[in-house]
Design an enzyme around this catalytic site. Structure first.
Site, PDB file in Angstrom:
ATOM      1  N   PHE A  51     103.702  14.164  30.292  1.00 64.34           N
ATOM      2  CA  PHE A  51     104.962  13.670  29.734  1.00 64.34           C
ATOM      3  C   PHE A  51     105.891  13.117  30.806  1.00 64.34           C
ATOM      4  O   PHE A  51     107.069  12.842  30.539  1.00 64.34           O
ATOM      5  CB  PHE A  51     105.663  14.797  28.964  1.00 64.34           C
ATOM      6  CG  PHE A  51     105.924  16.020  29.791  1.00 64.34           C
ATOM      7  CD1 PHE A  51     107.129  16.218  30.423  1.00 64.34           C
ATOM      8  CD2 PHE A  51     104.925  16.973  29.967  1.00 64.34           C
ATOM      9  CE1 PHE A  51     107.351  17.339  31.206  1.00 64.34           C
ATOM     10  CE2 PHE A  51     105.144  18.109  30.741  1.00 64.34           C
ATOM     11  CZ  PHE A  51     106.364  18.278  31.363  1.00 64.34           C
ATOM     12  N   TYR A  52     105.404  12.937  32.018  1.00 58.74           N
ATOM     13  CA  TYR A  52     106.204  12.341  33.086  1.00 58.74           C
ATOM     14  C   TYR A  52     106.184  10.829  32.915  1.00 58.74           C
ATOM     15  O   TYR A  52     105.490  10.112  33.626  1.00 58.74           O
ATOM     16  CB  TYR A  52     105.645  12.712  34.462  1.00 58.74           C
ATOM     17  CG  TYR A  52     105.935  14.115  34.934  1.00 58.74           C
ATOM     18  CD1 TYR A  52     106.649  15.018  34.143  1.00 58.74           C
ATOM     19  CD2 TYR A  52     105.491  14.559  36.171  1.00 58.74           C
ATOM     20  CE1 TYR A  52     106.905  16.311  34.581  1.00 58.74           C
ATOM     21  CE2 TYR A  52     105.750  15.848  36.621  1.00 58.74           C
ATOM     22  CZ  TYR A  52     106.445  16.718  35.820  1.00 58.74           C
ATOM     23  OH  TYR A  52     106.693  17.998  36.270  1.00 58.74           O
ATOM     24  N   GLY A  53     106.959  10.360  31.960  1.00 58.13           N
ATOM     25  CA  GLY A  53     106.987   8.951  31.638  1.00 58.13           C
ATOM     26  C   GLY A  53     106.680   8.745  30.168  1.00 58.13           C
ATOM     27  O   GLY A  53     106.863   9.641  29.344  1.00 58.13           O
TER      28      GLY A  53
END
Length: 330
Positions: A51-53
């Protein structure tokens, strides 16, 4: 040198969040330069997130592109990926279906370029027994060789004690910095020490605060951080007082504030009684210059640690670590 899953890693790792999770991600070329700089500096433990982006461009998408260009680097890196919490990172789903969905997606995004060494739920799902989640990971992913192991993220002490009865916990990832010392008092660090689990310290420079580059709220970047309690008017000014003291101590020692802050987290392992034997800070940075700076190892003496303790005893951080909607201490 610390080891994770029997593989040697540098004493300072690399946090990948800032490469892809921001209003305007840096160019892929700059991200590749950053990753190369991390490896060159011995920061071969990389910590990314599903979920980093966005689903279209996150840590895993970036890594697939990187290892496609530099396949020789894949075996040099020990890779940890956080997932299991939805697109925004705040909706844990530890059900068998949710666990498979996240892991299958992470593995698919890498396209076989690199094996995920360690997978961690970014937050514990309070509605699903941990054994249910870990049994799926253990039987369907670890035993089949799809990933290497399991770690914990943002876990409370009780979760650690429970998890070790179910699976081998490779490490525990928790926030630790001169700003965020809660785990040293709430049993998390003690639990890691008791079970001989390495501690991975995220945000060791306090989301950039401890670099000394924030003088006004407008300086805070990425801009979403301005919604965090630390950076709210009233809190921000109070927290700058600690930053100024860190700057003074760093200047006296001849290092940067970031170098002092990062190496303080490492030094806790030998300074604090009952601390985990291994603490690996994972500062993030998007430029080669910052990565070179963060990688410098600094010896902090007992006298200097005692001086820092005196300073910290006089300072109470203003504001919680996260906004109310973000789960913590799970």
């Amino acid at each position: 040198m610390p080891t994770l899953l029997g593989k040697e890693v540098g004493p300072i790792g690399y946090g990948m969040m800032g490469l892809t999770w921001r209003e305007q991600p840096i160019s892929e070329e700059q991200a590749f330069e950053a990753l190369k700089a991390a490896l060159r500096n011995g920061m071969n433990f990389w910590n990314g997130g599903e979920f980093y982006g966005t689903p279209e461009y996150n840590s895993l998408v970036l890594l697939e592109h990187y290892f496609a260009k530099y396949p020789e680097d894949a075996d040099k890196v020990v890779l940890s990926i956080k997932g299991g919490v939805g697109k925004a990172g705040v909706e844990p789903d530890g059900s068998p279906e949710g666990t498979r969905r996240s892991l299958d997606n992470c593995i698919a995004l890498l396209k076989g370029r690199k094996k995920i060494d360690v997978f961690e739920f970014a937050r514990r799902d309070q509605n699903v027994p941990m054994k249910t989640t870990f049994d799926v990971i253990e039987k369907e992913y670890i035993q089949t060789g799809k990933i290497g192991g399991i770690s914990l993220s943002e876990a409370r002490a009780e979760t650690i004690h429970e998890a070790v009865k179910i699976t081998n916990v490779v490490f525990v990832e928790s926030e630790l910095s001169l700003f965020s010392r809660e785990i040293l008092e709430n049993g998390v660090a003690d639990a890691c020490a008791q079970h001989n689990i390495p501690l991975v310290a995220y945000s060791p420079v306090g989301r950039g605060f401890l670099t000394g580059r924030y003088k006004t709220i407008e300086d805070v970047y990425p801009a979403y951080l301005r919604t965090f309690p630390w950076f709210q008017p009233g809190n921000f000014e109070i927290n700058l007082q600690l930053v100024s003291q860190v700057e003074a101590m760093a200047k006296k020692k001849g290092v940067t504030p970031a170098q002092l802050a990062i190496n303080w987290t490492k030094r806790i392992s030998t300074w604090r009684k009952g601390a985990p034997k291994t603490i690996i800070p994972i500062p993030g940075a998007t430029t080669v210059a910052r990565i070179d700076e963060n990688a410098v190892q600094v010896d902090i003496t007992d006298e200097e640690m005692a001086e820092i303790d005196v300073t910290l005893a006089k300072f109470k951080r203003a504001g919680e670590r996260y906004p109310d909607q973000v789960p913590t201490n799970t």
